[in-house]
Design a protein around this motif. Sequence first.
Motif, PDB file in Angstrom:
ATOM      1  N   LEU A 193    -113.045  41.681 -51.791  1.00  0.00           N
ATOM      2  CA  LEU A 193    -113.888  42.882 -51.803  1.00  0.00           C
ATOM      3  C   LEU A 193    -113.072  44.110 -51.371  1.00  0.00           C
ATOM      4  O   LEU A 193    -112.147  43.994 -50.567  1.00  0.00           O
ATOM      5  CB  LEU A 193    -115.086  42.722 -50.846  1.00  0.00           C
ATOM      6  N   PRO A 194    -113.437  45.293 -51.885  1.00  0.00           N
ATOM      7  CA  PRO A 194    -112.706  46.504 -51.528  1.00  0.00           C
ATOM      8  C   PRO A 194    -112.947  46.909 -50.070  1.00  0.00           C
ATOM      9  O   PRO A 194    -113.968  46.547 -49.476  1.00  0.00           O
ATOM     10  CB  PRO A 194    -113.290  47.556 -52.478  1.00  0.00           C
ATOM     11  N   MET A 195    -112.013  47.661 -49.543  1.00  0.00           N
ATOM     12  CA  MET A 195    -112.125  48.026 -48.123  1.00  0.00           C
ATOM     13  C   MET A 195    -113.224  49.056 -47.851  1.00  0.00           C
ATOM     14  O   MET A 195    -113.618  49.246 -46.707  1.00  0.00           O
ATOM     15  CB  MET A 195    -110.765  48.470 -47.595  1.00  0.00           C
ATOM     16  N   HIS A 196    -113.714  49.712 -48.899  1.00  0.00           N
ATOM     17  CA  HIS A 196    -114.814  50.654 -48.651  1.00  0.00           C
ATOM     18  C   HIS A 196    -116.194  49.994 -48.846  1.00  0.00           C
ATOM     19  O   HIS A 196    -117.202  50.692 -49.001  1.00  0.00           O
ATOM     20  CB  HIS A 196    -114.660  51.915 -49.504  1.00  0.00           C
ATOM     21  N   THR A 197    -116.233  48.659 -48.842  1.00  0.00           N
ATOM     22  CA  THR A 197    -117.499  47.937 -49.059  1.00  0.00           C
ATOM     23  C   THR A 197    -118.654  48.506 -48.223  1.00  0.00           C
ATOM     24  O   THR A 197    -119.748  48.756 -48.741  1.00  0.00           O
ATOM     25  CB  THR A 197    -117.297  46.435 -48.745  1.00  0.00           C
ATOM     26  N   ASP A 198    -118.435  48.727 -46.937  1.00  0.00           N
ATOM     27  CA  ASP A 198    -119.535  49.157 -46.057  1.00  0.00           C
ATOM     28  C   ASP A 198    -120.038  50.564 -46.396  1.00  0.00           C
ATOM     29  O   ASP A 198    -121.238  50.782 -46.572  1.00  0.00           O
ATOM     30  CB  ASP A 198    -119.092  49.126 -44.585  1.00  0.00           C
ATOM     31  N   ILE A 199    -119.105  51.507 -46.477  1.00  0.00           N
ATOM     32  CA  ILE A 199    -119.543  52.886 -46.717  1.00  0.00           C
ATOM     33  C   ILE A 199    -120.017  53.051 -48.161  1.00  0.00           C
ATOM     34  O   ILE A 199    -120.944  53.819 -48.433  1.00  0.00           O
ATOM     35  CB  ILE A 199    -118.429  53.909 -46.359  1.00  0.00           C
ATOM     36  N   PHE A 200    -119.412  52.303 -49.060  1.00  0.00           N
ATOM     37  CA  PHE A 200    -119.802  52.411 -50.476  1.00  0.00           C
ATOM     38  C   PHE A 200    -121.247  51.958 -50.680  1.00  0.00           C
ATOM     39  O   PHE A 200    -122.059  52.662 -51.286  1.00  0.00           O
ATOM     40  CB  PHE A 200    -118.838  51.582 -51.331  1.00  0.00           C
TER      41      PHE A 200
END
Length: 245
Positions: A35-42
């Motif tokens: 998963l991409p590192m911006h999963t949470d904010i995205f």
Amino acid sequence: MIIEKMTTFGFSEGLKTTKTVIVPLGSIEQHGPHLPMHTDIFHATEIARLASQMVPVFVAPPINFGVCRSTADFPGTIGIRSDTLISIVVDVVESLYRHGIRRFILYSGHAGANHMAALLSAADDLMAAYDDTDFAVINDLDLFDTELFKLLEAHNDSHAGEFETSLIMALAPDLVGKLPPADRPHFPRPLLVRNTRACWKSGVWGDPTMASREKGERMVAILTRNLAKMAESMNNQKKKTTKTS
Ligand SMILES: [Zn+2]
């Protein structure tokens, strides 16, 4: 009403319909090998955007950086200190307050304990300073209901597992890599560890193989509906306050 896409005049017009804002918060941190590192904010930003299509509510530009502890040693994770996060939130809220916003939903896609504590601390200080404001400090768990719990099959699924993988499969399937097997790290509590990667090889906490796009679509719909409901109740609070004062 996505603030950064509005004009200043559009913002003033918007205040006639709502004085509530959702501030999406998150982190840029490792989310396993898939998963991409911006999963949470995205996902928080996407769900806030979708909720704003259901009820009148402003959405502030996302605050990308958060307080990251257990993921801090993984390459690419970019964390900030609790004090920095508190300062950013206080500055953003005070700026919005100056322009007429009175109700704030701080919605975080990252649920780390220190991160949430920093948000609560900021909100406590702001509520004490401005007595005509209301705050909700929430993460995804606060938007769960029985329907969402029923979708989850994996136990102890908290990071880059069934839940988050399903969300990204629904919102940005092209960003999801090959699904790794389940993992649940063991940290030697109550001891703190210097290098979390020594205890946590995969960066996964839960079971990504239980994820699916269909589940993710339903999860997104449920989170969106419940966030919209929360914004609606904040809007109604405004009306009550106006009537009685
Ligand atoms: Zn996450």
